[in-house]
Design a protein around this motif. Sequence first.
Motif, PDB file in Angstrom:
ATOM      1  N   GLU A  72       0.820  -1.216   0.000  1.00 44.76           N
ATOM      2  CA  GLU A  72       0.000   0.000   0.000  1.00 44.76           C
ATOM      3  C   GLU A  72       0.851   1.262   0.000  1.00 44.76           C
ATOM      4  O   GLU A  72       0.435   2.309  -0.496  1.00 44.76           O
ATOM      5  CB  GLU A  72      -0.937  -0.011   1.207  1.00 44.76           C
ATOM      6  N   ALA A  73       2.063   1.170   0.556  1.00 40.42           N
ATOM      7  CA  ALA A  73       2.956   2.336   0.606  1.00 40.42           C
ATOM      8  C   ALA A  73       3.558   2.650  -0.759  1.00 40.42           C
ATOM      9  O   ALA A  73       4.032   3.762  -0.995  1.00 40.42           O
ATOM     10  CB  ALA A  73       4.071   2.106   1.617  1.00 40.42           C
ATOM     11  N   LYS A  74       3.542   1.653  -1.643  1.00 38.41           N
ATOM     12  CA  LYS A  74       4.053   1.851  -2.992  1.00 38.41           C
ATOM     13  C   LYS A  74       2.924   2.381  -3.885  1.00 38.41           C
ATOM     14  O   LYS A  74       1.765   1.997  -3.739  1.00 38.41           O
ATOM     15  CB  LYS A  74       4.598   0.537  -3.564  1.00 38.41           C
ATOM     16  N   GLY A  75       3.248   3.211  -4.801  1.00 35.83           N
ATOM     17  CA  GLY A  75       2.218   3.857  -5.613  1.00 35.83           C
ATOM     18  C   GLY A  75       1.507   2.942  -6.583  1.00 35.83           C
ATOM     19  O   GLY A  75       0.370   3.210  -6.979  1.00 35.83           O
ATOM     20  N   SER A  76       2.131   1.816  -6.946  1.00 33.36           N
ATOM     21  CA  SER A  76       1.553   0.963  -7.993  1.00 33.36           C
ATOM     22  C   SER A  76       1.088  -0.392  -7.494  1.00 33.36           C
ATOM     23  O   SER A  76       0.907  -1.327  -8.287  1.00 33.36           O
ATOM     24  CB  SER A  76       2.587   0.771  -9.122  1.00 33.36           C
ATOM     25  N   GLY A  77       0.891  -0.562  -6.210  1.00 31.92           N
ATOM     26  CA  GLY A  77       0.392  -1.817  -5.670  1.00 31.92           C
ATOM     27  C   GLY A  77       1.284  -2.989  -6.019  1.00 31.92           C
ATOM     28  O   GLY A  77       2.509  -2.926  -5.875  1.00 31.92           O
ATOM     29  N   LEU A  78       0.676  -4.059  -6.511  1.00 28.90           N
ATOM     30  CA  LEU A  78       1.439  -5.266  -6.847  1.00 28.90           C
ATOM     31  C   LEU A  78       2.377  -5.045  -8.032  1.00 28.90           C
ATOM     32  O   LEU A  78       3.313  -5.825  -8.236  1.00 28.90           O
ATOM     33  CB  LEU A  78       0.483  -6.424  -7.168  1.00 28.90           C
ATOM     34  N   ASP A  79       2.148  -3.989  -8.785  1.00 28.09           N
ATOM     35  CA  ASP A  79       3.028  -3.684  -9.914  1.00 28.09           C
ATOM     36  C   ASP A  79       4.230  -2.842  -9.490  1.00 28.09           C
ATOM     37  O   ASP A  79       5.081  -2.517 -10.332  1.00 28.09           O
ATOM     38  CB  ASP A  79       2.249  -2.943 -11.009  1.00 28.09           C
ATOM     39  N   SER A  80       4.321  -2.483  -8.220  1.00 28.25           N
ATOM     40  CA  SER A  80       5.453  -1.699  -7.721  1.00 28.25           C
ATOM     41  C   SER A  80       6.744  -2.469  -7.911  1.00 28.25           C
ATOM     42  O   SER A  80       6.783  -3.691  -7.739  1.00 28.25           O
ATOM     43  CB  SER A  80       5.254  -1.372  -6.239  1.00 28.25           C
ATOM     44  N   VAL A  81       7.787  -1.756  -8.265  1.00 23.26           N
ATOM     45  CA  VAL A  81       9.058  -2.386  -8.622  1.00 23.26           C
ATOM     46  C   VAL A  81       9.929  -2.632  -7.395  1.00 23.26           C
ATOM     47  O   VAL A  81      10.057  -1.779  -6.520  1.00 23.26           O
ATOM     48  CB  VAL A  81       9.829  -1.518  -9.632  1.00 23.26           C
ATOM     49  N   ILE A  82      10.507  -3.840  -7.347  1.00 22.17           N
ATOM     50  CA  ILE A  82      11.510  -4.186  -6.336  1.00 22.17           C
ATOM     51  C   ILE A  82      12.849  -4.281  -7.047  1.00 22.17           C
ATOM     52  O   ILE A  82      12.976  -4.935  -8.074  1.00 22.17           O
ATOM     53  CB  ILE A  82      11.171  -5.538  -5.665  1.00 22.17           C
ATOM     54  N   THR A  83      13.834  -3.610  -6.510  1.00 25.90           N
ATOM     55  CA  THR A  83      15.161  -3.667  -7.121  1.00 25.90           C
ATOM     56  C   THR A  83      15.839  -4.987  -6.764  1.00 25.90           C
ATOM     57  O   THR A  83      15.372  -5.724  -5.877  1.00 25.90           O
ATOM     58  CB  THR A  83      16.035  -2.496  -6.650  1.00 25.90           C
ATOM     59  N   ALA A  84      16.931  -5.303  -7.436  1.00 25.81           N
ATOM     60  CA  ALA A  84      17.643  -6.570  -7.213  1.00 25.81           C
ATOM     61  C   ALA A  84      17.980  -6.738  -5.739  1.00 25.81           C
ATOM     62  O   ALA A  84      18.554  -5.847  -5.121  1.00 25.81           O
ATOM     63  CB  ALA A  84      18.918  -6.595  -8.048  1.00 25.81           C
ATOM     64  N   GLY A  85      17.590  -7.895  -5.199  1.00 26.34           N
ATOM     65  CA  GLY A  85      17.856  -8.171  -3.794  1.00 26.34           C
ATOM     66  C   GLY A  85      16.953  -7.424  -2.837  1.00 26.34           C
ATOM     67  O   GLY A  85      17.137  -7.482  -1.622  1.00 26.34           O
ATOM     68  N   GLY A  86      15.972  -6.690  -3.382  1.00 30.45           N
ATOM     69  CA  GLY A  86      15.067  -5.930  -2.515  1.00 30.45           C
ATOM     70  C   GLY A  86      15.752  -4.794  -1.791  1.00 30.45           C
ATOM     71  O   GLY A  86      15.368  -4.427  -0.677  1.00 30.45           O
ATOM     72  N   LYS A  87      16.748  -4.183  -2.449  1.00 35.70           N
ATOM     73  CA  LYS A  87      17.538  -3.143  -1.777  1.00 35.70           C
ATOM     74  C   LYS A  87      16.763  -1.849  -1.557  1.00 35.70           C
ATOM     75  O   LYS A  87      17.205  -0.990  -0.789  1.00 35.70           O
ATOM     76  CB  LYS A  87      18.823  -2.872  -2.580  1.00 35.70           C
ATOM     77  N   ASN A  88      15.629  -1.698  -2.206  1.00 34.85           N
ATOM     78  CA  ASN A  88      14.800  -0.510  -1.961  1.00 34.85           C
ATOM     79  C   ASN A  88      13.771  -0.760  -0.858  1.00 34.85           C
ATOM     80  O   ASN A  88      12.803  -0.011  -0.716  1.00 34.85           O
ATOM     81  CB  ASN A  88      14.112  -0.050  -3.244  1.00 34.85           C
ATOM     82  N   LEU A  89      13.989  -1.820  -0.088  1.00 35.78           N
ATOM     83  CA  LEU A  89      13.125  -2.152   1.041  1.00 35.78           C
ATOM     84  C   LEU A  89      13.968  -2.324   2.296  1.00 35.78           C
ATOM     85  O   LEU A  89      15.171  -2.596   2.216  1.00 35.78           O
ATOM     86  CB  LEU A  89      12.360  -3.458   0.775  1.00 35.78           C
ATOM     87  N   SER A  90      13.332  -2.184   3.446  1.00 35.08           N
ATOM     88  CA  SER A  90      14.033  -2.443   4.707  1.00 35.08           C
ATOM     89  C   SER A  90      14.157  -3.945   4.926  1.00 35.08           C
ATOM     90  O   SER A  90      13.483  -4.743   4.256  1.00 35.08           O
ATOM     91  CB  SER A  90      13.273  -1.813   5.878  1.00 35.08           C
TER      92      SER A  90
END
Length: 233
Positions: free
Chosen positions: A110-128
Amino acid sequence: AGDNSLCDISFEAKRGQTVGIIGGTGSGKSTFINLIPRFYDCTNGKIYVNDCSIDSFDIEQLRKHISVVPQRAVLVSGSIRDNMLWGKSDAADEQIYDALRVAQALDVVEAKGSGLDSVITAGGKNLSGGQRQRLTIARALTRCPDVLILDDSLSALDYATDRRLRTALSEIDNPPLTFIVAQRASSVINSDLIIVLDEGRAVGIGSHEQLIDSCDIYKEIYQSQFEKSEVAE
């Protein structure tokens, strides 16, 4: 090197129950749970599912019923949906959202603007770290496994999220048999069965209340992690 890694462990668990596995570093926790999906086989003893030895199952078929969440969260570059479908390629969005809800990861989407289409960078580095772990758990739940193995995968979560996740797991319709490998007692305290490992041996098997009275190692772990006032209560 020639000694057995594990020995003298015997227990029975049923679908819907939670089995906590606790012990210090090197006590054999990961070795123990790696036997269940047959990442390697027992040299002695047997593991049975519905009275059938897992040796008799085709490995691929066996692993279709088991989801393992490792301590280190693994995410691939792509959308959140792509990562969830890695768990089950034909999962519908509704099924994915159900898994996210149980894994306490709905807020990440929900915090991402595009829901399930929100992009995750390699290794999930844009996440905690906690967000990565919750999404990894959600991916495992998307498969609707019969057996869910959380291999020290709650350690990146704060205590409140850990508690909410365990509560949500228990409320799933037809919940899986869940193994929780942990070093902190709070993660296993409400398990139906807790197995305390020390140097590859089960030094205690029972509920929290039983082990507090009968297992010195478990009592020491518990007391070292909780305030003495809480222990007294």
